[in-house]
Write a protein that holds these residues in place. Structure first.
Motif, PDB file in Angstrom:
ATOM      1  N   VAL A   1       0.883  -1.142  -0.195  1.00 46.42           N
ATOM      2  CA  VAL A   1      -0.006  -0.067  -0.130  1.00 46.42           C
ATOM      3  C   VAL A   1       0.795   1.253  -0.001  1.00 46.42           C
ATOM      4  O   VAL A   1       0.425   2.237  -0.442  1.00 46.42           O
ATOM      5  N   MET A   2       1.846   1.179   0.567  1.00 47.96           N
ATOM      6  CA  MET A   2       3.055   2.339   0.563  1.00 47.96           C
ATOM      7  C   MET A   2       4.499   1.880   0.390  1.00 47.96           C
ATOM      8  O   MET A   2       4.934   0.594   0.500  1.00 47.96           O
TER       9      MET A   2
ATOM     10  N   LEU B   1      -5.233   8.760   6.909  1.00 48.49           N
ATOM     11  CA  LEU B   1      -4.616   7.633   6.764  1.00 48.49           C
ATOM     12  C   LEU B   1      -4.836   6.646   7.881  1.00 48.49           C
ATOM     13  O   LEU B   1      -5.253   6.953   8.988  1.00 48.49           O
TER      14      LEU B   1
ATOM     15  N   VAL C   1       6.209   7.173   0.526  1.00 48.87           N
ATOM     16  CA  VAL C   1       5.350   7.633  -0.750  1.00 48.87           C
ATOM     17  C   VAL C   1       4.479   6.517  -0.991  1.00 48.87           C
ATOM     18  O   VAL C   1       4.217   5.410  -0.456  1.00 48.87           O
ATOM     19  N   SER C   2       3.381   7.103  -1.842  1.00 46.71           N
ATOM     20  CA  SER C   2       2.494   6.272  -2.094  1.00 46.71           C
ATOM     21  C   SER C   2       2.954   5.183  -3.420  1.00 46.71           C
ATOM     22  O   SER C   2       4.215   5.485  -3.748  1.00 46.71           O
ATOM     23  N   LEU C   3       2.014   4.596  -4.028  1.00 46.20           N
ATOM     24  CA  LEU C   3       2.215   3.379  -5.012  1.00 46.20           C
ATOM     25  C   LEU C   3       2.626   4.323  -6.459  1.00 46.20           C
ATOM     26  O   LEU C   3       3.201   3.678  -7.501  1.00 46.20           O
ATOM     27  N   THR C   4       2.069   5.638  -6.452  1.00 44.65           N
ATOM     28  CA  THR C   4       2.587   6.407  -7.653  1.00 44.65           C
ATOM     29  C   THR C   4       3.666   7.155  -7.500  1.00 44.65           C
ATOM     30  O   THR C   4       4.079   8.019  -8.371  1.00 44.65           O
TER      31      THR C   4
ATOM     32  N   GLU D   1       4.076   9.617  -4.900  1.00 41.71           N
ATOM     33  CA  GLU D   1       3.881  10.848  -4.316  1.00 41.71           C
ATOM     34  C   GLU D   1       4.260  10.809  -2.880  1.00 41.71           C
ATOM     35  O   GLU D   1       4.004   9.967  -2.179  1.00 41.71           O
ATOM     36  N   LYS D   2       5.106  11.849  -2.338  1.00 43.97           N
ATOM     37  CA  LYS D   2       5.591  11.794  -1.128  1.00 43.97           C
ATOM     38  C   LYS D   2       4.169  12.054  -0.072  1.00 43.97           C
ATOM     39  O   LYS D   2       3.581  13.106  -0.170  1.00 43.97           O
ATOM     40  N   ILE D   3       3.813  11.409   0.951  1.00 41.04           N
ATOM     41  CA  ILE D   3       2.772  11.509   1.741  1.00 41.04           C
ATOM     42  C   ILE D   3       3.166  11.618   3.292  1.00 41.04           C
ATOM     43  O   ILE D   3       2.518  11.910   4.239  1.00 41.04           O
TER      44      ILE D   3
END
Length: 233
Positions: free
Chosen positions: A142-143, A199, A163-166, A168-170
């Motif tokens: 998931v991350m 989250l 980071v997300s799977l795309t 993107e820093k979260i």
């Protein structure tokens, strides 16, 4: 910190995490370890951004394992709430972290409440920079966590980006500079964990587990001697 109530589908003890987007993790200084290099069980206080105590964590393993295996040692981490009830349990098996052993890399399993697995952190094979994947309770990624090439703490913070799977820093896990004397003579570290407020609380708890794994892999000293090195060799 008081316990939020009336939260559906939330594991017991994780209610605290629904209202926060940051955790501060402070390792307790062990005087015996600082003066002799004799490894003792690590203990951590976990607070929110206001400095209110949320949890207390204690490592659980035996003396022989700690002093023979050093930072690579397997351990169980027990996390307690303010009522001394164990609400999160983490297990790190014995494994390697070097890229020379890709079939036996690091991981840590997180359960909340104890016995109910909510996620796992697994080290990914890498030569240069450390990276990890975060799995949910059914084993889906998931991350991810991406670390720096050099994890030496040279008068500054060391950041591991969530980071997300795309891509993107979260969020991030930061090993914070704790002062020259503390850095040189002890392995008692400060960490900050940032994540989105919305989250899933289970993944917030898993990120706490990731922090303990990162601490053990990169910032735990063997006999108060620095063992970190650039890359993943």
């Amino acid at each position: 910190m008081s316990i939020p109530t009336g939260i559906p589908n939330c594991p017991r003890g994780l209610e605290y995490l629904t209202t926060i987007d940051q955790l501060l993790v402070k390792q307790k200084v062990e005087l015996l370890e600082a003066f002799t290099g004799f490894e003792t069980n690590n203990k951590f206080t976990i607070k929110n951004a206001l400095g209110q105590k949320v949890y207390f964590a204690a490592e659980d393993n035996d003396c022989c394992t700690r002093n023979c295996c050093g930072p690579a040692r397997p351990f169980d981490m027990r996390v307690f709430d303010n009522f001394q009830q164990e609400v999160i349990h983490m297990h790190r098996p014995l494994a390697c972290s070097s890229c020379l052993f890709p079939c036996c890399l690091q991981s840590i399993e997180v359960s909340a409440p104890p016995g109910n697995v909510i996620g796992t952190i697994e080290q990914e094979w890498s030569i240069c920079s450390p990276s990890f994947r975060i799995l949910n309770h059914v084993g889906d990624t998931v991350m991810r966590i991406e670390g720096p090439f050099c994890t030496f703490s040279l008068c500054g913070d060391v950041e591991f980006n969530v980071v997300s799977l795309t891509g993107e820093k979260i969020g991030k896990i930061s090993k914070q500079w704790s002062g020259l004397a503390r850095e040189i003579f002890t392995d008692a570290d400060f960490f900050g964990i940032n994540f989105p407020l919305d989250l899933d609380v289970r993944m917030k708890a898993v990120l706490l587990g990731a922090t303990f794994l990162i601490d053990a892999m990169f910032f735990e000293k063997a006999g108060n001697q620095e063992t970190d090195r650039p890359g993943m060799l």
